[in-house]
Design a protein around this motif. Structure first.
Motif, mmCIF file in Angstrom:
data_model
loop_
_atom_site.group_PDB
_atom_site.id
_atom_site.type_symbol
_atom_site.label_atom_id
_atom_site.label_comp_id
_atom_site.label_asym_id
_atom_site.label_seq_id
_atom_site.Cartn_x
_atom_site.Cartn_y
_atom_site.Cartn_z
ATOM 1 N N LEU A 231 1.894 -41.702 -5.578
ATOM 2 C CA LEU A 231 3.665 -40.488 -5.463
ATOM 3 C C LEU A 231 4.303 -41.617 -6.262
ATOM 4 N N LEU A 256 9.882 -44.705 1.704
ATOM 5 C CA LEU A 256 8.453 -43.371 1.065
ATOM 6 C C LEU A 256 7.461 -43.564 1.871
ATOM 7 N N THR A 259 2.702 -43.087 0.086
ATOM 8 C CA THR A 259 2.404 -43.790 -1.587
ATOM 9 C C THR A 259 1.569 -43.006 -2.212
ATOM 10 N N ILE A 269 5.629 -36.159 2.826
ATOM 11 C CA ILE A 269 5.954 -37.141 2.729
ATOM 12 C C ILE A 269 7.196 -37.701 3.655
#
Length: 525
Positions: A231, A256, A259, A269
């Motif tokens: 990501l 996050l 990833t 996400i």
């Protein structure tokens, strides 16, 4: 000329000596001076005890607020300086004793200590305003100055000087959460002399804000991915609402998850910050599979073969490693070779997707049984006519084509099993297609035995039929039995001979002939 100079120098030295001695003749030996006295302090100082009737201070030599006092005692006149000084300065107090001599007592009056009161502590949010202050005053008209210090610990002695913080208040920094202590050193300066006082520590507590909510303000620049990509949060902005009503926009500092994008399709996400979460979605497409390698996961069920047999891949599986991870394959596997002609270890190559891996199988020459022999006779080898064969204890030795041997104690077949003929009886043992033999002795029952003419019937001493040896064993049980019978018969004849000898000599001669015949048979046997 030189002599004259020496005389002048000597005279000058004597004059100086006299000037030093003359005052001493009219003054006390010691002139004690008190320590520094602050303005507003209390002075009660005994200057001297002298033999005099009176003492007066020269006007203008005593500090303002200080008086000269005397009292008479048995040992002389006591001279005191007493009072509360009100002006800073260094004073030489000149005291006339009986109008004939003087005493000089120095007194140093220093500035008064300033009165300092620390302001209250401060609590605020990060970035809020936090002003600390002190209130200070002095009674001697001196000028006050300030210097602030900061300290992570709650004390007023080990802090760090804050450059430029020289007023009665100071605006503390509040960028970071936590508690910092501040204190101020206030200095009173008067007529070149200074006195300092340190305030108590003032705490400034910056309380961390709590997050009320977060949301995505701007999506990241990249939202299209391929399986296996990582990501990229570039361009992502998160809007944060705080508990105090303030807000902020963050481009970093949040977490996050996930990833690494490992599956195809819409991927959610999750964004985390300050205990709050929000989400956004990206699209993940399946990448074209690229096989990077394969390996055997499980071996086939059969890994041992005989020459001429064909490979059986039942149970074989492989693991296929790709740019998208790995997967397991259980069918559609090409293997080579698939048949085996020679004994030994054979490497089998598995092919899939342009990649190969290997495993090994063993090819062994077929082994067959080649001979069977009696390893141990059964426990029972002597029977009576009509008995049934008992094979308990019988053990066979089986030899195969590779030279290996094996003990067999069951699953064989014996014939005959019904023993109906007296004498040596051969028993045939069958195991598979192989046979071996052993012999047993079958005796007549007592009812079937032939009667003898003599009063003491003699046993049949004729030799037993020779046994036929088997590959594993030649039985001697029959010979042993005959020997035992002969010995018993000899003993019986000896006893009978002794009896006949006594009863009849002619019978003794017949008995001797019979014994000789018996011994002859024994030797032939």
């Amino acid at each position: 000329m030189l002599t004259m100079k020496k005389r002048l120098i000597s005279m000058a030295a004597m004059l100086l000596l006299m000037l030093a001695i003359i005052p001493a003749a009219f003054a006390d030996v010691t002139y004690p001076a008190p320590g520094d006295i602050p303005v507003g302090g209390t002075l009660d100082h005994l200057v001297a005890i002298v033999s005099a009737s009176s003492a007066q201070a020269t006007e203008g030599t005593l500090p303002p607020g200080i008086l000269l006092e005397t009292s008479s005692g048995s040992d002389g006149l006591y001279i005191y300086l007493r009072g509360t000084p009100s002006a800073v300065g260094s004073y030489d107090c000149v005291i006339n004793v009986d109008g004939a001599r003087t005493i000089i007592c120095p007194v140093n009056v220093i500035p008064a200590s300033p009165s300092v009161t620390a302001g209250p502590g401060v609590k605020c949010q990060p970035g809020g305003e936090a002003v600390v202050s002190v209130t200070a005053s002095t009674t001697d008209g001196g000028s006050l100055s300030y210097q602030w210090y900061s300290n992570p610990n709650n004390n007023s002695s080990s802090g760090s000087l804050i450059p430029g913080a020289t007023s009665s208040s100071y605006q503390a920094g509040t960028a970071l959460a936590g508690t910092t202590y501040y204190y101020c050193v206030v200095t009173n300066t008067n007529k070149g002399q200074s006195v300092s006082v340190t305030s108590s520590a003032i705490p400034v507590t910056v309380e961390a804000l709590s997050v009320s909510s977060i949301s995505v303000q701007t999506m990241p620049a990249k939202i299209e991915y391929t399986v296996g990509d990582t990501l990229d949060s570039t361009g992502l902005l998160i809007y944060v609402d705080y508990s105090n009503g303030s807000s902020d926009v963050l481009s970093q500092g949040f977490d996050l998850y996930p990833t690494r994008l490992g599956r195809a399709g819409a991927q959610t996400i999750e964004v985390s910050y300050g205990g709050k979460t929000c989400t956004f979605s990206v699209n993940v497409e399946q990448a074209e599979e690229e096989i990077q390698g394969i390996g055997v996961l499980t071996l086939p069920d059969k890994t041992e073969y005989a020459p001429g047999e064909t490979l059986d891949t039942t149970g074989l599986s492989i693991r296929v490693y790709t740019n998208n991870g790995h997967r397991d394959v259980y069918s559609g596997l090409a293997c080579s070779p698939t048949s085996f002609d020679k004994p030994g270890s054979h490497t089998i190559t598995v092919s899939y997707g342009g990649k190969t891996c290997t495993f090994a199988v063993s090819v062994v020459k077929e082994v067959s049984a080649v001979s069977l022999a009696v390893s141990k006779l059964p426990d029972k080898t002597v029977y009576t006519i009509g008995d049934t064969l008992d094979t308990a204890g019988l053990t066979l030795k089986l030899t195969d084509s590779s030279g290996k041997t094996q003990k067999i104690s069951s699953e064989f077949r014996c014939t005959p099993t019904k023993l109906e003929t007296a004498g040596r009886q051969e028993i045939v043992v069958s195991y598979g297609e192989l046979e071996c033999r052993f012999s047993v002795t079958v005796e007549e029952t007592e009812a079937e035995a032939s009667p003898q003419a003599s009063a003491e019937p003699l046993p049949d001493l004729s030799p037993a039929p020779e046994e036929e040896s088997s590959p594993a064993h030649k039985s001697s049980d029959g010979k042993v039995l005959v020997i035992i019978i002969i010995i018993a018969a000899v003993l019986a004849l000896l006893g009978l001979g002794a009896y006949v000898y006594i009863m009849n000599r002619e019978g003794a001669d017949k008995l001797a002939d019979k014994l000789e015949e018996l011994i002859s048979r024994f030797r032939r046997h």
